[in-house]
Design an enzyme around this catalytic site. Structure first.
Site, short mmCIF file in Angstrom:
data_model
loop_
_atom_site.label_atom_id
_atom_site.label_comp_id
_atom_site.label_asym_id
_atom_site.label_seq_id
_atom_site.Cartn_x
_atom_site.Cartn_y
_atom_site.Cartn_z
N LEU A 1 48.47 39.31 46.82
CA LEU A 1 48.57 39.79 45.71
C LEU A 1 48.03 40.89 45.08
CD1 LEU A 1 49.12 36.47 44.66
CD2 LEU A 1 51.72 37.48 45.82
N PHE B 1 36.61 39.35 40.97
CA PHE B 1 35.04 39.52 41.96
C PHE B 1 36.03 39.35 43.56
CE2 PHE B 1 34.84 36.44 38.43
CZ PHE B 1 33.50 36.54 37.99
N VAL C 1 42.74 38.65 45.79
CA VAL C 1 43.41 37.46 45.48
C VAL C 1 44.79 37.52 46.45
CG1 VAL C 1 45.22 36.63 43.59
CG2 VAL C 1 43.10 37.49 43.28
N ARG D 1 43.49 41.75 43.87
CA ARG D 1 42.40 42.44 43.70
C ARG D 1 41.32 42.48 41.43
NH1 ARG D 1 39.80 43.38 47.99
NH2 ARG D 1 40.85 44.60 50.07
N ASP E 1 37.75 40.48 27.49
CA ASP E 1 38.35 41.84 28.55
C ASP E 1 40.53 42.17 28.45
OD1 ASP E 1 37.86 44.12 30.45
OD2 ASP E 1 38.10 43.05 32.39
#
EC number: 2.7.11.25
Length: 608
Positions: free
Chosen positions: A339, A344, A347, A341, A456
Site C-alpha cells: 500500500l 518505519f 505498509v 511506505r 508531523d
C-alpha cells in the site's frame, strides 16, 4: 726547426708508402694439402657417433632436473598433452570414473558409520539377560546378529584369582563362559570364530568386536575403550542479556501475556471494565512522559527500513498478539499487496482467517547499523501510544506479531489512502477541505487533551476512508508533552513551526506546533502543493526560522485564508487551540447540497 721538417717528411713518406703495400695472399683450394687416402664414409660415421654422444650427454643432463610439481598453461600447443604425460595418463578420459563406481562410493561412504550401528539391535539387547560381571565391572553379552570374524587361538595364563571369559559355540551363537581354575590359575581360551558383542560400561552401550577380559590380560590396552566417542550435548543459544540488543526489544514488542478475549458478561460490566482500564492507561501515559527520550530525525533520513517488495502474498501466524478493547482477535493472516511506505517500513494490505481486512506495517530490524537502537525506541513509543488511543479520527491499533527478524503492526485499514494521494487525483473544494479540517481538529483535540503531540501533521500522514472519515496516522514522532519540554527538532521541514527550528531560543515546544502544521496542511489541501514549494528544504528552514510565512493565494475563500493565517502565527502563544479552532467559521460552514443524480451536477471531489 730542422728536426720538425725532417719528421714531416718521414710522415709523408709513410703515408705514401702505405699505398704500395701488397695485400695478404688469399688461401685457395689449390693451395691445400692433397690427401689421397681420405674416406668420406668413415668421416661421416665418426661425426654421427660424436653427435650421438653429445646428444646423449645433453639428454642425461636434462634428466637430472626434478620433475615439475606445478604447471603453467599459457595457451600453447601441446601443453595439456605434456601435463597428461607427466601425470601418467593418456588424456582426460583416464581421469574420469564410471557412474556405477561413483554411486557405489556414495553408498559406501554414507553407510560406513550409520549402518554399522544399525546392524546391532540395541533394543533387543536391553531386554536380554547379560552375562556375568567381572571384577572390572564390565559386562559382556552376545548380540542377536552373529557376524563371525576370523581370529586366532589365544591361550595364556592369568594371575591367580582372575576370571577369564571363554567363548563357546552353541549352534550359531557364541556365548561367553567364565571358568575359574581350581588352583587359582585362570585359563583364557578363544575360539577361532567370534561375534560382535554389546558392551555396557559407565553409561555407554556400544558395539564392540573385542571380548572384554576382567583382569590379568598381558599386553595390549588394559580395560575397555569404546570404539566411538559419545556425542556432545546439544548446543543452546546463549541468553540475550545486553540491554542495547535489537533482539531484546523485538522479543518484548509482542508480550507473551494471556491473550485478552471478549468476555461473555453483560454490557454494563464491560463498560465498567473499560472505564477502569482507561484510568490505568491514563496513569501509564503520565508515567511514560518522564521516560521518553529524544528520538532521531525523520523516518526518511534515519529509519528507512528494508522490505521485500517481491513477496506479494505470504501467510504468517500471529505468535503473541496484543489487542485493544473491542478489537478482533487476529490469529492467522496473509500479507497482500503493498500500500505504501510509512515512517518505519512498508505498509501492506492483510486479510485475517475470518476474512477481515486490515493494514500491516512491516518493520525489519536487521540492517540498521547505528540507527537501529533509535528506531526501535521510536517504534516502541508508537506502539505504546497507539494502544492507548481510541478515537474515530485516529487510526485504530489492532495488535502486533513477530516473525523472525520482522515485526508486524496491525492497524485499521483506511481504503482511500492519504490526503496527499487524494488531492493529486481530485481537486478538493473549500467545502470538502472544511469537512476534512474539522475531523483533523477533532483528532488533534483528543490528542492534546491526552497530553500528546503528533509533531508531523501533513497530508501524507492523514488517511481518508471510503465514507469520507479522516484519520490521523503515522505516530512515529508523536510524544508525550509534559510542561512544554519537547526540545528535539522533529518532523518534515516544510511543515515545521518556527519554535521547532529555533529551539535554542526557547524552552521547547508543545501543542501549538501542531496548530502551525495544521495551517500548512490546510494550505496544502487548498492549493494542491506543499508549502514553500519553490524552496529547498534548507532554504525553507531559514525562512521559517526568520518567521517568513508561506504564500497564501488570494484565490482562496476568505474563511479559508483567515483560518490559515490564524494558525500561522509566528508567536506560538498567539495561536488558538484545537478546541478554539473548532468554532471557526471555516469549519462550521454547512456542506452545499449536491444535485440529484438526474441533474448531472459534478461531484465536489471530482477534478475538472
Amino acid at each position: 726547426m730542422d728536426r720538425i721538417l725532417a719528421r714531416m717528411k718521414k710522415s709523408t713518406g709513410r703515408r705514401g708508402g702505405d699505398k704500395n703495400i701488397t695485400p695478404v695472399r688469399r688461401l685457395e683450394r689449390r693451395d691445400a694439402a692433397r690427401n689421397i687416402n681420405y674416406d668420406a664414409a668413415s668421416c661421416s660415421s665418426s661425426s654421427a657417433e660424436d653427435l650421438s654422444v653429445s646428444t646423449s650427454s645433453l639428454m642425461t643432463r636434462s634428466l637430472e632436473f626434478p620433475e615439475p610439481t606445478s604447471f603453467r598453461i599459457g595457451g600453447g600447443v601441446g601443453e595439456m598433452d605434456r601435463i597428461y604425460r607427466s601425470l601418467g595418463v593418456s588424456g582426460p578420459d583416464d581421469l574420469a570414473i564410471s557412474f556405477d563406481a561413483w554411486e557405489a562410493c556414495k553408498k559406501r561412504s554414507s553407510s560406513d558409520v550409520v549402518n554399522r550401528f544399525k546392524s546391532f539391535d540395541l533394543d533387543k539387547v536391553r531386554d536380554q539377560d547379560l552375562s556375568e560381571e567381572g571384577p572390572s565391572g564390565v559386562v559382556v553379552g552376545s548380540d542377536s546378529m552373529n557376524h563371525k570374524v576370523q581370529g586366532q587361538d589365544l591361550s595364556e595364563a592369568g594371575p591367580s584369582g582372575g576370571i577369564v571369559t571363554e567363548l563357546s559355540e552353541i549352534g550359531n551363537l557364541i556365548t561367553p563362559v567364565d571358568r575359574l581354575v581350581a588352583d587359582g590359575v585362570v585359563e583364557n581360551r578363544r575360539v577361532m570364530e567370534r561375534t560382535p558383542t554389546i558392551v555396557k560400561s559407565k553409561g555407554y552401550l556400544v558395539p564392540n568386536n573385542v571380548v572384554a577380559v576382567g583382569v590379568g590380560v598381558g599386553g595390549g590396552i588394559k580395560g575397555l575403550r569404546p570404539p566411538v566417542l559419545k556425542p556432545p550435548p546439544a548446543m543452546k543459544r546463549p541468553p540475550i542479556d545486553h540491554r542495547g540488543s535489537s533482539w531484546d526489544f523485538l522479543t518484548h514488542f509482542a508480550p507473551s501475556e494471556t491473550v485478552k478475549r471478549p468476555s461473555s458478561s453483560s454490557s454494563s460490566s464491560e463498560d465498567g471494565c473499560d472505564e477502569e482500564e482507561g484510568k490505568e492507561e491514563e496513569a501509564e501515559a503520565e508515567e511514560m512522559g518522564a521516560r521518553f527520550i529524544q528520538l532521531g530525525d525523520t523516518a526518511d533520513e534515519t529509519c528507512s527500513f528494508t522490505t521485500n517488495e517481491g513477496d506479494s502474498s505470504s501467510t504468517v501466524s500471529n505468535t503473541s498478539p496484543i489487542y485493544p478493547d473491542g478489537g478482533a482477535i487476529i490469529t492467522s493472516w496473509q500479507k497482500g499487496q503493498l500500500l505504501g511506505r510509512g515512517s518505519f517500513g512498508s505498509v501492506y494490505e492483510g486479510i485475517s482467517g475470518d476474512g477481515d481486512f486490515f493494514a500491516v506495517k512491516e518493520v525489519s530490524l536487521l540492517d540498521q547499523g547505528s540507527q537501529a537502537q533509535e528506531c526501535i525506541q521510536q517504534l516502541e513509543g508508537e506502539i505504546k501510544l497507539l494502544s492507548q488511543l481510541q478515537h474515530q479520527n485516529i487510526v485504530r491499533y489492532r495488535g502486533t506479531a513477530k516473525d523472525g527478524s520482522n515485526l508486524y503492526i496491525f492497524l485499521e485499514l483506511v481504503t482511500q489512502g492519504s490526503l496527499l494521494k487524494l488531492y493529486q487525483r481530485y481537486q478538493l473544494r473549500d467545502s470538502v477541505v472544511s469537512l476534512y479540517t474539522r475531523q483533523i481538529l477533532d483528532g488533534l483535540k483528543y490528542l492534546h487533551d491526552k497530553g500528546f503531540i503528533h509533531r508531523d501533521i501533513k497530508c501524507a500522514n492523514i488517511l481518508v476512508d471510503a465514507n469520507g472519515a479522516v484519520k490521523l496516522a503515522d505516530f512515529g514522532l508523536a510524544k508525550v508533552s509534559k510542561f512544554n519540554d519537547i526540545k528535539s527538532c522533529k518532523g518534515t521541514p516544510f511543515w515545521m513551526a518556527p519554535e521547532v527550528i529555533n529551539r535554542k531560543d526557547s524552552d521547547g515546544y508543545g501543542s501549538p506546533a501542531d496548530i502551525w502544521s495544521l495551517g500548512c496542511t490546510v494550505l496544502e489541501m487548498c492549493t494542491g502543493q506543499i508549502p514553500y514549494s519553490d524552496l529547498e528544504p534548507v532554504q525553507a528552514l531559514f525562512r521559517i526560522g526568520r518567521g517568513t510565512l508561506p504564500e497564501v493565494p488570494d484565490t482562496l475563500s476568505l474563511d479559508a485564508r483567515l483560518f490559515i493565517l490564524k494558525c500561522l502565527k509566528v508567536n506560538p502563544e498567539e495561536r488558538p487551540t484545537a478546541a478554539e479552532l473548532l468554532n471557526h467559521p471555516f469549519v462550521r460552514r454547512p456542506l452545499p447540497s449536491v444535485g440529484s443524480g438526474g441533474s448531472g451536477s459534478a461531484s465536489p471531489l471530482l477534478r475538472r
